[in-house]
Design a protein around this motif. Sequence first.
Motif, PDB file in Angstrom:
ATOM      1  N   THR A 653      -4.459 -11.233  -8.139  1.00  0.00           N
ATOM      2  CA  THR A 653      -3.055 -11.655  -8.015  1.00  0.00           C
ATOM      3  C   THR A 653      -2.523 -11.398  -6.606  1.00  0.00           C
ATOM      4  OG1 THR A 653      -2.507  -9.557  -9.005  1.00  0.00           O
ATOM      5  CG2 THR A 653      -2.340 -11.473 -10.442  1.00  0.00           C
ATOM      6  N   ALA A 654      -3.029 -10.329  -5.968  1.00  0.00           N
ATOM      7  CA  ALA A 654      -2.560 -10.026  -4.599  1.00  0.00           C
ATOM      8  C   ALA A 654      -2.903 -11.193  -3.681  1.00  0.00           C
ATOM      9  CB  ALA A 654      -3.206  -8.746  -4.099  1.00  0.00           C
ATOM     10  N   ASP A 655      -4.129 -11.712  -3.825  1.00  0.00           N
ATOM     11  CA  ASP A 655      -4.548 -12.841  -2.993  1.00  0.00           C
ATOM     12  C   ASP A 655      -3.651 -14.050  -3.241  1.00  0.00           C
ATOM     13  OD1 ASP A 655      -6.491 -11.368  -1.897  1.00  0.00           O
ATOM     14  OD2 ASP A 655      -8.190 -12.338  -2.899  1.00  0.00           O
ATOM     15  N   MET A 656      -3.260 -14.220  -4.503  1.00  0.00           N
ATOM     16  CA  MET A 656      -2.399 -15.364  -4.827  1.00  0.00           C
ATOM     17  C   MET A 656      -1.068 -15.232  -4.096  1.00  0.00           C
ATOM     18  SD  MET A 656      -3.341 -15.577  -8.838  1.00  0.00           S
ATOM     19  CE  MET A 656      -2.645 -17.113  -9.401  1.00  0.00           C
ATOM     20  N   GLU A 657      -0.551 -14.001  -4.107  1.00  0.00           N
ATOM     21  CA  GLU A 657       0.731 -13.777  -3.417  1.00  0.00           C
ATOM     22  C   GLU A 657       0.595 -14.019  -1.921  1.00  0.00           C
ATOM     23  OE1 GLU A 657       2.014  -9.890  -4.595  1.00  0.00           O
ATOM     24  OE2 GLU A 657       2.215 -10.537  -6.689  1.00  0.00           O
ATOM     25  N   ILE A 658      -0.549 -13.578  -1.377  1.00  0.00           N
ATOM     26  CA  ILE A 658      -0.767 -13.765   0.071  1.00  0.00           C
ATOM     27  C   ILE A 658      -0.793 -15.253   0.395  1.00  0.00           C
ATOM     28  CG2 ILE A 658      -2.431 -13.489   1.953  1.00  0.00           C
ATOM     29  CD1 ILE A 658      -3.198 -10.791   0.707  1.00  0.00           C
ATOM     30  N   GLN A 660       0.459 -17.725  -1.243  1.00  0.00           N
ATOM     31  CA  GLN A 660       1.798 -18.315  -1.374  1.00  0.00           C
ATOM     32  C   GLN A 660       2.659 -17.981  -0.153  1.00  0.00           C
ATOM     33  OE1 GLN A 660       2.642 -16.759  -5.283  1.00  0.00           O
ATOM     34  NE2 GLN A 660       2.598 -18.815  -6.203  1.00  0.00           N
ATOM     35  N   ALA A 661       2.555 -16.732   0.273  1.00  0.00           N
ATOM     36  CA  ALA A 661       3.346 -16.322   1.448  1.00  0.00           C
ATOM     37  C   ALA A 661       2.926 -17.110   2.684  1.00  0.00           C
ATOM     38  CB  ALA A 661       3.163 -14.830   1.689  1.00  0.00           C
ATOM     39  N   SER A 690       1.708 -24.138  -5.670  1.00  0.00           N
ATOM     40  CA  SER A 690       2.260 -23.357  -4.562  1.00  0.00           C
ATOM     41  C   SER A 690       2.708 -24.226  -3.396  1.00  0.00           C
ATOM     42  CB  SER A 690       1.229 -22.339  -4.071  1.00  0.00           C
ATOM     43  OG  SER A 690       0.801 -21.566  -5.138  1.00  0.00           O
TER      44      SER A 690
END
Length: 760
Positions: A653-658, A660-661, A690
Amino acid sequence: MEWLGLQFVAELPESGQVILNCTHNPLLVLVAYLVACAASFATLDMAERVGHAEDPGSRRLWRWIGATCLAGGIWAMHFISMLAFQTPIDIQYDLAITLFSLVIALLASWLAMHTLSEPQPSLLQYFKTAIVIGLGIAGMHYVGMAAMQSAATAYYEPTLFGLSILIAIGASFAALWVAGNLREGSGLHNQMLKYVATLILGAGIISMHFTGMAALHLVLPEGNIPTLRAETSHLQLGLTVAFITLLILGSAISAALADKKLQNKEQDLRRVNMLLSQLDQARMSLQQAANYDALTNLINRRGFNQLFAEKLSQKSTEGGMLAVMFLDIDHFKRINDSLGHDAGDELLKVIAQHIKGSVRGHEDVVARFGGDEFCILIGLRDREEARNLAQRIMLKMKEPIELAGRRMVMTTSIGISLFPEDGTTCEELLKHADLALYQSKGAGRNGVHFFDSNLKNRASLELQLEEELRHALREENGLMLYYQPIFELKTGKVTKLEALIRWQHPLHGLLTPDRFIAIAENNGLIAELDNWVLRKACEDLGELSRHGCDDLKIAWNCSPLNLAREELANEIERALRSAGVAPERLELEVTENALMGNIANTLVLLRQIRALGVSLSIDDFGTGYSSLAYLKRLPLNTLKVDRSFILDIPKATADMEIVQAIIVMAHTLHLQVVTEGVESLEQYEFLERSGCDFIQGYLLSRPVPLHELRPVLEEINQRKHAHPVNPLTLARGTFSPVSMDLSPKSPAPHAGASVVRPIR
Ligand code: C2E
Ligand code: CA
Ligand code: CA
């Protein structure tokens, strides 16, 4: 002052007769002056000695010798002057009083020498002491006079008496002041000053005496007839006293001279010793500089080689094992390129500490060979010890390091060779450890490899590959371009292709770029290689146009090394012109770190390329250390998110947030986003949600040669409304060899369902 026999009169008594014909023997007066001068000279000399003597004992000694010289000199002067005094009456001297006068002279002289040994007496101090000394000298004179016994009575004229005391004080002051100043200087000027001061002081002392004598009037009681005496005995005695005094003073002066010479010699010796020790220190620091690395304080290659040779010969005779470990920090260049050399240096220091902290104290040798290359030498019993140490270092290296406001984790590749099994000489063992390191790097870095003899062949294989690559470039034989579609989510079509080089090797088959790009980069072939790709891509763009695909763009990769070449913009323009292709159809892909290397020069070049109409894409985004501030300044169009961020989606999930950012940030900077390495539907859907603009990856297609491209493209574009296909079929499908005729007339083969329609 009656007790001293001093009687002051304004007018002489009426009764009695004044002895008028008192004279002085000129020769003895001269001798007295000489003695006074000699005493002055000796005193000044001793004062100088006191000033220069280093230990308190010898200072005390010279103070006493000086005091004795001055007292003895003044006293002898007085005595000789009295012998020079010729009266028609008989005169005797009281021994006790005469000796007492000598004691007064000695006290005054000691006081003079004491003041002169003060570090820096003030003028007032000089003056106060001069008064006491002056009174002392006058006291000595008049006490000496009181020792005079004769039929006559001595009367003194008060004015001349006072004047004599003033002269004594003045002479003392002059003596003190000159002596104080003489202590500071040296050389001829000083010597001359000393001679002049000697004459003046001598004159002062003698003037005091004769002013005192001028104040004296001898009055005989009435009826006492003065008789003329023979003066020869006085002359002889005077000369004898003078001779003895001068002898004593001379000896004292010689002793002072000898001491001065001795002291000078001692000082010279000390200076020489100091110079020698300075020289020794300089030699040691030179040796330190020659054998040590200034940045990390570890020994350098030179120092290491020396120690290595010693240890090796010791082990050869005594037996035992040694391990040579080569360490190379993975991707260190990225730090230097993106954060600058200062940050790189800081990092090296921390890493050096980490390595030092992992080895066994003084037994093991840690060296920095330059750049990010370290070498360790350890004595050991079995190879497992070496493996354990290597693993300890690798573990330590993974501790996050704070640098330039960022936390980073570094990894290292290690190569190990062992004595005696992998070699018996330093050169051999180092070369073999280097080969093992090479293998560690080749195996994806962040690992340990022991040397094995097969590695030798690998090294020679690299050499051969370099030669063959040179040949392939020269003959334009074997190199080819594969194209990977880049799918635009908005239009649902493939609008771009990425050109990826391949090398059809006669022996090793189809080689991917990671097998030979580094060889090209390390051997000055990369510009030629990238240029070939550029020209070929432009030609292929022309070819695609001729077959109706004139809205397709091609993205080509350019090595960071190539971005340092000013002629790149011209080469691009030439390639486009000779293929007759619009510049808008070409996109240049450069990695993040290539941009950060030399930002000022790179900016100029990139602006020139942009001015041609060619678009710019930043590749492998997220793997380097570029800052947003720089990104804003670059004339970019597209940002390619590195595959490593996609790999674990949707699990991470961290990678997903990255991701998206990154997409939001890129859009804020008006950049389009391509995500590469998309292999699954979940990834695809996530990226679509995204707001990603382009997708590239095996989900759509693997890179294919130009002649296989058309069905692949059609497949992707046609499948827009079809059912989603299991991506596994896709992966298998793209591999099936499909011959393709780019001619629009030929029917497009379906390429064994080689592509999947992205779900929209
Ligand atoms: P790159 O520019 O990041 O290229 C993308 C690489 O990812 C390609 O590897 C491509 O085949 C691979 N790839 C694409 N989609 C997927 C996927 O879904 N999964 C996986 N696992 N991989 C995927 P390739 O062709 O082996 O190229 C490797 C690197 O070599 C390139 O990385 C690029 O940096 C360099 N390269 C390729 N061609 C050239 C060239 O003409 N000149 C220069 N200087 N470098 C090139
Ligand atoms: Ca690329
Ligand atoms: Ca890439």
